[in-house]
Structures are given as structure tokens and as C-alpha cells.
Design a protein around this motif. Sequence first.
Motif, PDB file in Angstrom:
ATOM      1  N   HIS A  66      10.079   8.641   5.838  1.00 39.55           N
ATOM      2  CA  HIS A  66       8.689   9.182   5.959  1.00 39.55           C
ATOM      3  C   HIS A  66       8.177   8.054   6.968  1.00 39.55           C
ATOM      4  N   PHE A  67       6.835   8.604   7.741  1.00 42.46           N
ATOM      5  CA  PHE A  67       6.407   7.784   8.523  1.00 42.46           C
ATOM      6  C   PHE A  67       5.763   6.457   8.021  1.00 42.46           C
ATOM      7  N   ASP A  68       5.337   6.424   6.562  1.00 43.50           N
ATOM      8  CA  ASP A  68       4.951   5.062   6.315  1.00 43.50           C
ATOM      9  C   ASP A  68       6.014   4.061   5.961  1.00 43.50           C
ATOM     10  N   HIS A  69       7.189   4.542   6.119  1.00 41.96           N
ATOM     11  CA  HIS A  69       8.227   3.695   6.054  1.00 41.96           C
ATOM     12  C   HIS A  69       9.228   3.321   7.367  1.00 41.96           C
ATOM     13  N   ILE A  70       8.785   4.047   8.487  1.00 44.79           N
ATOM     14  CA  ILE A  70       9.782   4.200   9.603  1.00 44.79           C
ATOM     15  C   ILE A  70       8.644   4.084  10.917  1.00 44.79           C
ATOM     16  N   GLY A  71       7.401   4.149  10.576  1.00 43.08           N
ATOM     17  CA  GLY A  71       6.445   4.037  11.812  1.00 43.08           C
ATOM     18  C   GLY A  71       6.381   3.147  12.637  1.00 43.08           C
ATOM     19  N   GLY A  72       6.904   1.869  12.291  1.00 43.98           N
ATOM     20  CA  GLY A  72       6.737   0.534  12.755  1.00 43.98           C
ATOM     21  C   GLY A  72       8.246   0.444  13.760  1.00 43.98           C
ATOM     22  N   LEU A  73       8.941   1.349  13.626  1.00 45.42           N
ATOM     23  CA  LEU A  73      10.366   1.128  14.421  1.00 45.42           C
ATOM     24  C   LEU A  73      10.009   1.243  15.736  1.00 45.42           C
ATOM     25  N   GLY A 132       0.815  -1.176  -0.074  1.00 42.23           N
ATOM     26  CA  GLY A 132      -0.005   0.131   0.205  1.00 42.23           C
ATOM     27  C   GLY A 132       0.740   1.231   0.031  1.00 42.23           C
ATOM     28  N   ASP A 133       0.045   2.192  -0.392  1.00 41.91           N
ATOM     29  CA  ASP A 133       0.736   3.708  -0.195  1.00 41.91           C
ATOM     30  C   ASP A 133       0.875   4.332   1.296  1.00 41.91           C
ATOM     31  N   ALA A 134       0.984   5.443   1.482  1.00 41.16           N
ATOM     32  CA  ALA A 134       1.188   5.929   2.702  1.00 41.16           C
ATOM     33  C   ALA A 134       0.095   5.799   3.536  1.00 41.16           C
ATOM     34  N   MET A 135      -1.168   5.838   2.984  1.00 41.46           N
ATOM     35  CA  MET A 135      -2.341   5.704   3.852  1.00 41.46           C
ATOM     36  C   MET A 135      -2.786   4.480   3.885  1.00 41.46           C
ATOM     37  N   GLY A 136      -2.370   3.448   3.052  1.00 40.57           N
ATOM     38  CA  GLY A 136      -2.922   1.939   2.896  1.00 40.57           C
ATOM     39  C   GLY A 136      -4.263   1.932   2.170  1.00 40.57           C
ATOM     40  N   VAL A 137      -4.833   0.682   2.212  1.00 37.29           N
ATOM     41  CA  VAL A 137      -6.114   0.444   1.489  1.00 37.29           C
ATOM     42  C   VAL A 137      -6.724  -0.646   2.441  1.00 37.29           C
ATOM     43  N   PRO A 138      -7.893  -0.343   2.908  1.00 38.74           N
ATOM     44  CA  PRO A 138      -8.954   0.672   2.519  1.00 38.74           C
ATOM     45  C   PRO A 138      -8.429   1.948   3.572  1.00 38.74           C
ATOM     46  N   ARG A 139      -9.017   3.254   3.070  1.00 36.99           N
ATOM     47  CA  ARG A 139      -8.867   4.501   3.602  1.00 36.99           C
ATOM     48  C   ARG A 139     -10.069   4.353   4.597  1.00 36.99           C
ATOM     49  N   SER A 145      -2.018   3.044  -4.345  1.00 36.33           N
ATOM     50  CA  SER A 145      -3.143   3.517  -3.587  1.00 36.33           C
ATOM     51  C   SER A 145      -4.443   3.006  -4.117  1.00 36.33           C
ATOM     52  N   HIS A 146      -5.644   3.451  -3.328  1.00 38.36           N
ATOM     53  CA  HIS A 146      -7.040   2.993  -3.628  1.00 38.36           C
ATOM     54  C   HIS A 146      -7.552   3.201  -5.082  1.00 38.36           C
ATOM     55  N   ASP A 147      -6.606   3.872  -5.814  1.00 38.67           N
ATOM     56  CA  ASP A 147      -6.786   4.208  -7.330  1.00 38.67           C
ATOM     57  C   ASP A 147      -6.748   2.868  -7.924  1.00 38.67           C
ATOM     58  N   ILE A 148      -5.979   2.058  -7.354  1.00 35.16           N
ATOM     59  CA  ILE A 148      -5.697   0.731  -8.305  1.00 35.16           C
ATOM     60  C   ILE A 148      -6.509  -0.408  -7.833  1.00 35.16           C
ATOM     61  N   ASP A 149      -7.352  -0.903  -8.544  1.00 33.17           N
ATOM     62  CA  ASP A 149      -8.147  -2.108  -8.461  1.00 33.17           C
ATOM     63  C   ASP A 149      -7.589  -3.432  -8.882  1.00 33.17           C
ATOM     64  N   LEU A 150      -7.115  -4.263  -8.037  1.00 32.92           N
ATOM     65  CA  LEU A 150      -6.363  -5.432  -8.365  1.00 32.92           C
ATOM     66  C   LEU A 150      -7.482  -6.544  -9.285  1.00 32.92           C
ATOM     67  N   MET A 151      -8.779  -5.942  -9.191  1.00 29.80           N
ATOM     68  CA  MET A 151      -9.620  -7.031 -10.072  1.00 29.80           C
ATOM     69  C   MET A 151      -9.820  -6.540 -11.363  1.00 29.80           C
ATOM     70  N   ARG A 152      -9.373  -5.677 -11.714  1.00 31.50           N
ATOM     71  CA  ARG A 152      -9.371  -4.973 -12.927  1.00 31.50           C
ATOM     72  C   ARG A 152      -8.217  -5.349 -13.887  1.00 31.50           C
ATOM     73  N   ASP A 153      -8.470  -5.402 -15.144  1.00 32.06           N
ATOM     74  CA  ASP A 153      -7.410  -5.881 -16.156  1.00 32.06           C
ATOM     75  C   ASP A 153      -7.032  -4.627 -16.881  1.00 32.06           C
ATOM     76  N   TYR A 154      -5.731  -4.001 -16.436  1.00 28.18           N
ATOM     77  CA  TYR A 154      -5.357  -2.782 -16.963  1.00 28.18           C
ATOM     78  C   TYR A 154      -4.454  -3.019 -18.136  1.00 28.18           C
ATOM     79  N   GLY A 155      -4.560  -4.074 -18.788  1.00 28.28           N
ATOM     80  CA  GLY A 155      -3.736  -4.572 -19.984  1.00 28.28           C
ATOM     81  C   GLY A 155      -2.228  -4.216 -19.835  1.00 28.28           C
ATOM     82  N   LEU A 156      -1.579  -4.462 -18.582  1.00 28.92           N
ATOM     83  CA  LEU A 156      -0.286  -4.328 -18.394  1.00 28.92           C
ATOM     84  C   LEU A 156       0.589  -5.068 -19.544  1.00 28.92           C
ATOM     85  N   PRO A 157       1.740  -4.746 -20.003  1.00 25.97           N
ATOM     86  CA  PRO A 157       2.553  -5.442 -20.943  1.00 25.97           C
ATOM     87  C   PRO A 157       3.234  -6.695 -20.288  1.00 25.97           C
TER      88      PRO A 157
END
Length: 277
Positions: A92-99, A20-27, A244-256
Motif C-alpha cells: 500500500h502506498f503509505d508503506h512504499i511511497g518513499g521507495l 500516522g495512518d495512511a493520510m497522516g496528521v494533520p489532514r 489517525s486524527h481520531d487519536i489525541d495524544l494530549m487526552r488520557d484514554y485510561g489505557l491499561p
Amino acid sequence: MSAYEDGRPGPLELRFLGTGDAMGVPRVYCSCVVCEESRRTGFNRRPRSSLLLRGLDADGAATLIDCGPDWGRQMEEAGLRSVRRILITHAHFDHIGGLVEWADACRRTKQKGTAFAPAEVIPAILDRFPWLESWIDFLPCDEPLRLGSWTIRCWRVNHGHNGYSYAYRFEQAETGLSWAYCSDAIGLDDGMKAPLRGCRLVILGTSFYEEPYSYETRSLYDVKEAIELQRELQPGELLLTHLSHDIDLMRDYGLPAGMAFAQTGLTRRIGGQAQAD
């Protein structure tokens, strides 16, 4: 050395503990399609980005890249009770907050941890959490680091509006294999791209499929830009994380071919006698 009994280097296992990104999913505030799906089935559920490495040492001890605020839950879900060392990309906190939680675990078990980070990153961490030094040794890794059969190099990359981050390149001299982890970057110049070339695997952060915000406010590549980067770098495989929550893993984006979204729990093996699919 990480090796088989006959002396050859063994495989390195990579497992995504979070993508996930800085806020994780779900928001917590969000009712978008992706966040709602992640609540129902968990397929899109994404804690903050972290990568587990196993096979750097002969005893199979766990090493992590980054330690975000989901660290404790990620450890539980991975069936881990301890971790020997952590490589840190930036402060940044999303990378060190668990220390803080890791330091408490080290205190309770009386087993001091080791955190490797670029020299300029360490003061930024300790200015925020000065007590961590009691149970975590912070060591600079600006010079190449040797762990098992792997040589690890870090380099500074542009993090756009958010300043800078560091990426890591892992090389195994015995096999000629290399792979890289670059979770937070955008607008890399030729020098910053150079360590990403020739890699069997590149892990790259992309929060959006097509980021709608003005470039000067952004901090990561988007997926469409990552496709162009793949064409330029031509790694064996490009896996996308920091989603982020913009990406839906259930969707086919046609990645190369050779590009995919990394899902939490995904495992890859590099080197040794077996390669991942």
C-alpha cells in the motif's frame, strides 16, 4: 553480529520515525481539534508509520520497517543520510511511497539498497514502480532472515477490507527476547496471533479509539479491541501506531498498564545491558 566487545549481543534500538495512518496528521482539509493542535505545537503531528532499527549490525547501520511518502522528511528529522535496508509489510502506498525517493538517493550516492519483502509483495511493488530494481535489490523474506544476532520471520495477517499485510517477529536466541511489528491488521485468527505471543514488545496499528464504521469496511483494530488483544496475548508492552486524527495524544484514554500510544520520535531499547522504561 551485533555485539559488545565481550561477544554478547548488544541492544537493539527502535525509533518511531512516524506513527500516522495512511493520510497522516494533520489532514490538509481538516480543522478538527487534533489536526489544529498538530499545526500549532506539533504534539499530535504524525507522518506515516515507519520504524527505525539500530543495532542489527555491529556497525550500527540503519534499517527501516516500511518506506512511506514521508521518507525524506523522516530521514532529515532523524539526522540520517542513508539507510542500508528496508523491510516492507505490504504494497500500500503509505508503506512504499518513499521507495522512489530512496531509489533516487541510492542512485545519487551509487550505493544500491536492499529491500526485503514477502515474495507475493515484490511484484505488486514493481508493477507500480518497475524502475526501482535499478537501484534497489528486492529479496524475498518468506524464509527466516538472520540479521546480526536477530532472526526475523514474517507472516501473512488479515488486513480486513484492504486485503492482507505482513507482520514481522524478531527473536534473539542468545537472550530469548522477542518482539513483533504488526502495523496493519484486524480480526486475526489463532494462527495469525501465535507469533505475537511471548513477546517483550508488540507494536500494533490502531487508527481509531472506537471505529464507527461497519466491520466489513474496516482494515485495522481499534484501541478498544487492542485492549482485549493485550489481555489475551499479555506482551511485556503493547505500543500503538498507525494513528489517525481520531487519536489525541494530549487526552488520557485510561489505557491499561503496559499499553501506550507511540509518539513520533519515541525510542525503545530491547536486549543488551539496558531495557527501556
